[in-house]
Enzyme design. Sequence first.
Site, PDB file in Angstrom:
ATOM      1  N   ASP A   1      28.458  12.137  19.428  1.00  0.00           N
ATOM      2  CA  ASP A   1      28.986  13.181  20.295  1.00  0.00           C
ATOM      3  C   ASP A   1      29.574  14.388  19.578  1.00  0.00           C
ATOM      4  OD1 ASP A   1      28.350  11.969  22.785  1.00  0.00           O
ATOM      5  OD2 ASP A   1      29.972  10.551  22.505  1.00  0.00           O
TER       6      ASP A   1
ATOM      7  N   TYR B   1      31.250  10.020  30.035  1.00  0.00           N
ATOM      8  CA  TYR B   1      32.399   9.374  29.414  1.00  0.00           C
ATOM      9  C   TYR B   1      33.528  10.355  29.158  1.00  0.00           C
ATOM     10  CZ  TYR B   1      31.873   4.471  28.205  1.00  0.00           C
ATOM     11  OH  TYR B   1      31.835   3.114  28.262  1.00  0.00           O
TER      12      TYR B   1
END
Lengths: 721, 721
Positions: free
Chosen positions: B363, B451
């Site tokens: 990420d 998320y």
Amino acid sequence: MEGKNLFFLVSIILLLIFTFLNLPSPLSHTTDQLFDCTTYSPWCSSKKPFFLRQPENSKNHYADFPNHPLDPLTIGEIQKVKKIVNSIAEFRIKGCVLHSVVLEEPEKEVVLNWRKGHRLPPRKAAVVARALGVVHVLSVDIETGRVTRRETGSYSGYPILTIEDMITATSAPLASSDFNRSIIQRGVDLADLACLPISTGWYGKIEEKRRVIKVQCYTLKDTINFYMRPIEGLTVLLDLDTQQVIEIIDEGKSIPIPKAANTDYRFSRIKKNTQKINLLKPISIEQPNGPSFTIENNHLVKWANWEFHLKPDPRAGVIISRAMVQDPDTGKMRNVMYKGFTSELFVPYMDPSDAWYFKTYMDAGEYGFGLQAMPLDPLNDCPRNAYYMDGVFVAADGTPYVRSNMICVFERYAGDIGWRHAECPITGLPIREVRPKVTLVVRMAASVANYDYIVDWEFQNDGLIRPKVGLSGILMVKGSPYVNMNQVNQNEYLYGTLLSENIIGVIHDHYVTFHLDMDIDGPSNNSFVKVNLQKEMTSSGESPRRSYLKAVRNVAKTEKDAQIKLKLYDPSEFHVINSNKKSRVGNPVGYKVVPGGTAASLLDHDDPPQKRAAFTNNQIWVTPYNESEQWAAGLFVYQSQGDDTLAVWSDRDRAIENKDIVLWYTLGFHHIPCQEDFPIMPTVSSSFEIKPVNFFESNPILNIPPNSPKDLPICKAAASA
Amino acid sequence: MEGKNLFFLVSIILLLIFTFLNLPSPLSHTTDQLFDCTTYSPWCSSKKPFFLRQPENSKNHYADFPNHPLDPLTIGEIQKVKKIVNSIAEFRIKGCVLHSVVLEEPEKEVVLNWRKGHRLPPRKAAVVARALGVVHVLSVDIETGRVTRRETGSYSGYPILTIEDMITATSAPLASSDFNRSIIQRGVDLADLACLPISTGWYGKIEEKRRVIKVQCYTLKDTINFYMRPIEGLTVLLDLDTQQVIEIIDEGKSIPIPKAANTDYRFSRIKKNTQKINLLKPISIEQPNGPSFTIENNHLVKWANWEFHLKPDPRAGVIISRAMVQDPDTGKMRNVMYKGFTSELFVPYMDPSDAWYFKTYMDAGEYGFGLQAMPLDPLNDCPRNAYYMDGVFVAADGTPYVRSNMICVFERYAGDIGWRHAECPITGLPIREVRPKVTLVVRMAASVANYDYIVDWEFQNDGLIRPKVGLSGILMVKGSPYVNMNQVNQNEYLYGTLLSENIIGVIHDHYVTFHLDMDIDGPSNNSFVKVNLQKEMTSSGESPRRSYLKAVRNVAKTEKDAQIKLKLYDPSEFHVINSNKKSRVGNPVGYKVVPGGTAASLLDHDDPPQKRAAFTNNQIWVTPYNESEQWAAGLFVYQSQGDDTLAVWSDRDRAIENKDIVLWYTLGFHHIPCQEDFPIMPTVSSSFEIKPVNFFESNPILNIPPNSPKDLPICKAAASA
């Protein structure tokens, strides 16, 4: 209440208080020509009245009566028990001692079927008495006044020390001129002496067939932190019953007693402004509308979606029972845990030398984790919004006494987040939903001589329970000839860290073993499932990926299937499920234990202390429910030989599938001391979690509201700030 | 300020704001005959103005100027950089994109020698630009206007996606009639479509030599929680530069789209009173006298005995620099950590099937952990006493924009105990000293699509730093034909848990790797020491004990000595020490990393995602300081092949003894989803500690005061409560 009754009641209470305050001390201090403990030493005189003294400002417990089958014995009940036991000739003798008087909990089924408003099941006391060297386990029916069961222990080991045992031991060596001479030779004034009673463990020799204890001493001169001033190498072996000195090991005479300088930690004695740490401005958890929990009848805690019974216990400290959580879909209370408590501790020190090898404490079974839990300090041990609960314990002669403020209960908001989601630049949707996390904490702090154990049970409204152990207090240190590591030969091993001049912090471990009687949707049909994550290789051409993790479920059939050593590279989840109950989409409902604070005991399994503490051989065990299997080191731990431990029970390999089962989890800490631990240790904490897994149909806290400014209190600084 | 100047300044600001708000969008949306994204879809229209929009009530950053060598680029500086880059012909072309514009930090020595009041070292920008398919790494001297360094990348991989890349990708598939037809065939209205750009990883085939991305879609119909309504099996492979559809994999047509019911999590849409959870009464952390920290010039945080530089970063999220702690004995500030940040994440999903195998997110390097960090929600993400800090980031065309309230800083009091000791019944001394624990928290929350990662840096006044990662947000789920587990053949493996009808939560891991440039009392002469606890057997007759644990110190000579896999049954402490500096009694001063949140990646080392994320092969690594080794997965992570990772660097096995060294620690989580994670996940957290070990001569918080009633605020309920 009518005036007449009130007068009558007040009179009785006053009479009781008067009687209680003037009870004869069950102790008779040994004095000798060299030293009169009661006259000269702040050490001795401080202790005598201490634990029997009615604490100031404490609640009046004389009128307490039980409301729940699990409520602890009240003062009135304890007094009845004393009377009943005293009515039996062989217990009326001098020297008869009550090591333990607690509620004998009714059978689980009875408790589960009991409802508020029902008549209480018969109140019974479980009494451990010792008379003429024989240990008796009695079941005393308080209402009928009858002793309904009476056994003498069949396992090795003695019952928990009484506080009187411990206190007597600390002054008994003074009866020995040899001892006193050695103390004086070391330049210590006897009036400065502070001695600790140290459980001897069991090593198969001198500890056999009599209750013994070792005593080591410190000097209180110029500091209240006597723990930092050991009289190293002087160990007295005492017979606990006769108080006779069996042996004095007097080594290390050349080891100087460390200095007192910089050891005092009391705020009143710390020189102000010696350091320039910015003082922090006042900060507080505030609930101007009061707490959101209630405690019914002093023991039944209700908070958010939780309900549980809470009581102090002399051995375990805190016992959580009948923990139930409300199902958000049905509104019904669902069983999660019948009973949870710290069953035993094991604290082995890593120094095999004469004055240290035996230091392998089992604080619950030897000293009483609850007996050592002292009154909490409001505003510091617990925040301002805390509620306090007292313990009612029993002296060796059967007299009840109150340990005030032994447990606190408070709501905790730490600025944490219960759940959140914001949409991100990728989606750009204007969504940001965040919920603050508020939890409920039950806390006690046991001071087992030097160490302080802070035990928290934290409840979250998402169904999670987090037991947590914090370690603070003071190290058990060793005197050393060295003042700097440059004096130490490279080949010499110190068994610890030189913390300050002449002080070694000896390496040690802490293990805290929790008994967790999980009852997922009731006691029956519970099973333990290991959900193992295994590396699975893909077959050729199946996927550009070569590997993935596959979850493989294994239901434990027998106890040995559930003897778990955690492995980082062979990970599993550990579920307790109700095999009879499935969620809407067909998953078994359950809770999982999420390990944390993992440290494993590496001692040899044949080492005597490890045999006695064999319950630390695994991090997780599961046993079938058996009401006699409460204490991981056995019922009688003092000088036990390891014949009644969790490990022994588990090795019977009983069936545990679709049963009422108990899960045991051990929190572990390796502690290599460092200078920051001198002269008092910043708290170190570890915790693990007991967490719903497919227990709820969905996130149970979906509908909790966010904070909004209108909810928050309006606060101003205290007037004097 | 004089009136004339003020008028002038306000005019400039207004002009700048006007210009900024009216900047042309750097995006040109692709439309086609079937679907006009800008007209119909809330999805598309919501995103366009989103990240360039000046947030409401946000601080004005146009007048910001740098005060510290590590201060991030200001709006003014970014505008200069844009101008400088645009002055170079090859970057002036259409299609030239700036992937990253951040401060090029001055050399460490320069920063360490800089003092307040000194002139700032030359301000430079590190720019990653891509023009005509070539990636250029530029060093731009902002003052002189010169590009002083210019390189083209020599490793595999592409720079971080721009937000424009991501947003464009989500609508690009709509240009394909095949795609649109498939969507409509599945019964989804194109106007309800919500598509996510999914990094493809690298598998050695189609990903080679062009920037590609995979797009998968969901329906927003009847819920904003589209993540719970996947259009399973439909994957579009896009060329990121041309936006051309390369391939459409259209499987799983028979898999129904899960229902919208019960997926919305917004408070405004949750039916009130559907469940009977007791509403909690207001609770808050209150500091009526204000916080105890200051933030000098917006970035230099000073609290208690700590001082550190704090800045937002588009890739790392939060960067802590120059963390120094005050020595209580000397009053001097001592270096602890030069730089700490989340260097990379790795989130592999455990499903090797076509639509899932590539989901192995990194990420930070792929999406930008900071770019995805959205404004925090006051009172919910952070308590009322929090201070908020904005990020200033840069769009693909070089335009600066403000991410407001991206970081918060607050003091935390959670009812915990800093240290305590009470004397117990054994000693009976009237002592009870307890200190409350107050800490400082720096927080951000990154929403990488579904998320949410909550990253905390918690500072304690005892010298401890606790990095903590919380996971919340929404699961990435898989559509399934099943509505109950009883429909699933025993031999079929679902790769996850059936969470609700037709929804599988796929098993996955999270790894968060921290770069911790420890500088214990300065950058030089630091060493990494493994203090191994080994079982030592006593020799015959030596002791009644058979075994004990012995601490054995091993100084790591080279990098391979410091490639650490944690082992429960072979435990160690991991110290970074200054080999040149000893405490008063001769211990090396140091800090240790205390592992927590340990989960190890079990994927095959030759699996492409694991090769790219080889930095998770160990839990701890130590490298010699090298300013180019900041990002554990390499500078260019997108489609990288693993040739520039921490594992590659470490395998050079360079000397690390008595050097400036960097420690890397990876927090890991295995996540087997459960029904409680539906439709949004209660936060799960893990943390580790960076903790002084013989760094201070003694407990550094010995003299903090206890709370007393006079310190605490006086609060009343809010008026409306």
